[in-house]
Design a protein around this motif. Structure first.
Motif, PDB file in Angstrom:
ATOM      1  N   ALA A  38       5.953   4.804 -12.376  1.00 42.90           N
ATOM      2  CA  ALA A  38       5.641   3.406 -12.675  1.00 42.90           C
ATOM      3  C   ALA A  38       4.819   3.354 -13.946  1.00 42.90           C
ATOM      4  O   ALA A  38       4.239   4.354 -14.369  1.00 42.90           O
ATOM      5  CB  ALA A  38       4.862   2.784 -11.517  1.00 42.90           C
ATOM      6  N   ILE A  39       4.799   2.184 -14.567  1.00 44.45           N
ATOM      7  CA  ILE A  39       3.956   1.996 -15.735  1.00 44.45           C
ATOM      8  C   ILE A  39       2.922   0.920 -15.400  1.00 44.45           C
ATOM      9  O   ILE A  39       3.192  -0.006 -14.637  1.00 44.45           O
ATOM     10  CB  ILE A  39       4.762   1.609 -16.995  1.00 44.45           C
ATOM     11  N   GLU A  40       1.751   1.095 -15.960  1.00 42.69           N
ATOM     12  CA  GLU A  40       0.682   0.134 -15.724  1.00 42.69           C
ATOM     13  C   GLU A  40       0.742  -0.932 -16.811  1.00 42.69           C
ATOM     14  O   GLU A  40       0.706  -0.632 -18.002  1.00 42.69           O
ATOM     15  CB  GLU A  40      -0.674   0.839 -15.733  1.00 42.69           C
TER      16      GLU A  40
ATOM     17  N   ALA B 210       0.832  -1.207   0.000  1.00 42.39           N
ATOM     18  CA  ALA B 210       0.000   0.000   0.000  1.00 42.39           C
ATOM     19  C   ALA B 210       0.868   1.260   0.000  1.00 42.39           C
ATOM     20  O   ALA B 210       0.521   2.258  -0.647  1.00 42.39           O
ATOM     21  CB  ALA B 210      -0.930  -0.002   1.208  1.00 42.39           C
ATOM     22  N   SER B 211       1.998   1.226   0.694  1.00 41.90           N
ATOM     23  CA  SER B 211       2.910   2.377   0.693  1.00 41.90           C
ATOM     24  C   SER B 211       3.449   2.628  -0.703  1.00 41.90           C
ATOM     25  O   SER B 211       3.479   3.763  -1.179  1.00 41.90           O
ATOM     26  CB  SER B 211       4.081   2.142   1.654  1.00 41.90           C
TER      27      SER B 211
ATOM     28  N   ILE C 254       3.184   5.796  -5.860  1.00 47.55           N
ATOM     29  CA  ILE C 254       2.867   5.848  -7.291  1.00 47.55           C
ATOM     30  C   ILE C 254       1.698   6.805  -7.525  1.00 47.55           C
ATOM     31  O   ILE C 254       1.753   7.671  -8.398  1.00 47.55           O
ATOM     32  CB  ILE C 254       2.557   4.434  -7.834  1.00 47.55           C
ATOM     33  N   LYS C 255       0.652   6.648  -6.728  1.00 41.29           N
ATOM     34  CA  LYS C 255      -0.541   7.487  -6.875  1.00 41.29           C
ATOM     35  C   LYS C 255      -0.213   8.968  -6.670  1.00 41.29           C
ATOM     36  O   LYS C 255      -0.729   9.832  -7.378  1.00 41.29           O
ATOM     37  CB  LYS C 255      -1.603   7.046  -5.861  1.00 41.29           C
ATOM     38  N   ASP C 256       0.660   9.269  -5.694  1.00 43.40           N
ATOM     39  CA  ASP C 256       1.049  10.655  -5.402  1.00 43.40           C
ATOM     40  C   ASP C 256       2.033  11.224  -6.416  1.00 43.40           C
ATOM     41  O   ASP C 256       2.363  12.401  -6.358  1.00 43.40           O
ATOM     42  CB  ASP C 256       1.686  10.745  -4.008  1.00 43.40           C
TER      43      ASP C 256
END
Length: 81
Positions: free
Chosen positions: A34-36, A21-22, A27-29
């Protein structure tokens, strides 16, 4: 062209000894690039290195030669015999 090595969120979390989760939060912030790929994220080794460098700290100067401490000591004693 150099081939990048990519790691999963779980691999990065295990490497850094943090929760998945960290890593997803970073990544979200936008702190960790990162690549999806499909339903998961992949982090390039170079992006992980950049993230770690940007979050590193410097060792504290304990020698007493650091500018702030020595200036503070000087000003307290200036003008005293």
């Amino acid at each position: 062209m150099t081939r990048e090595q990519y790691q999963t969120v779980k691999e990065v979390a295990d490497l850094l000894k943090v929760s998945e989760a960290s890593v997803r939060g970073w990544i979200k912030d936008g702190q960790l690039r990162a690549i999806e790929v499909g339903k998961g994220w992949r982090i390039a080794d170079s992006d992980l290195d950049a993230f770690l460098c940007s979050h590193s700290t410097r060792a504290k100067d304990v020698s007493g030669t650091d500018g702030e401490a020595s200036q503070g000591d000087k000003s307290e004693h200036e003008g005293k015999p």
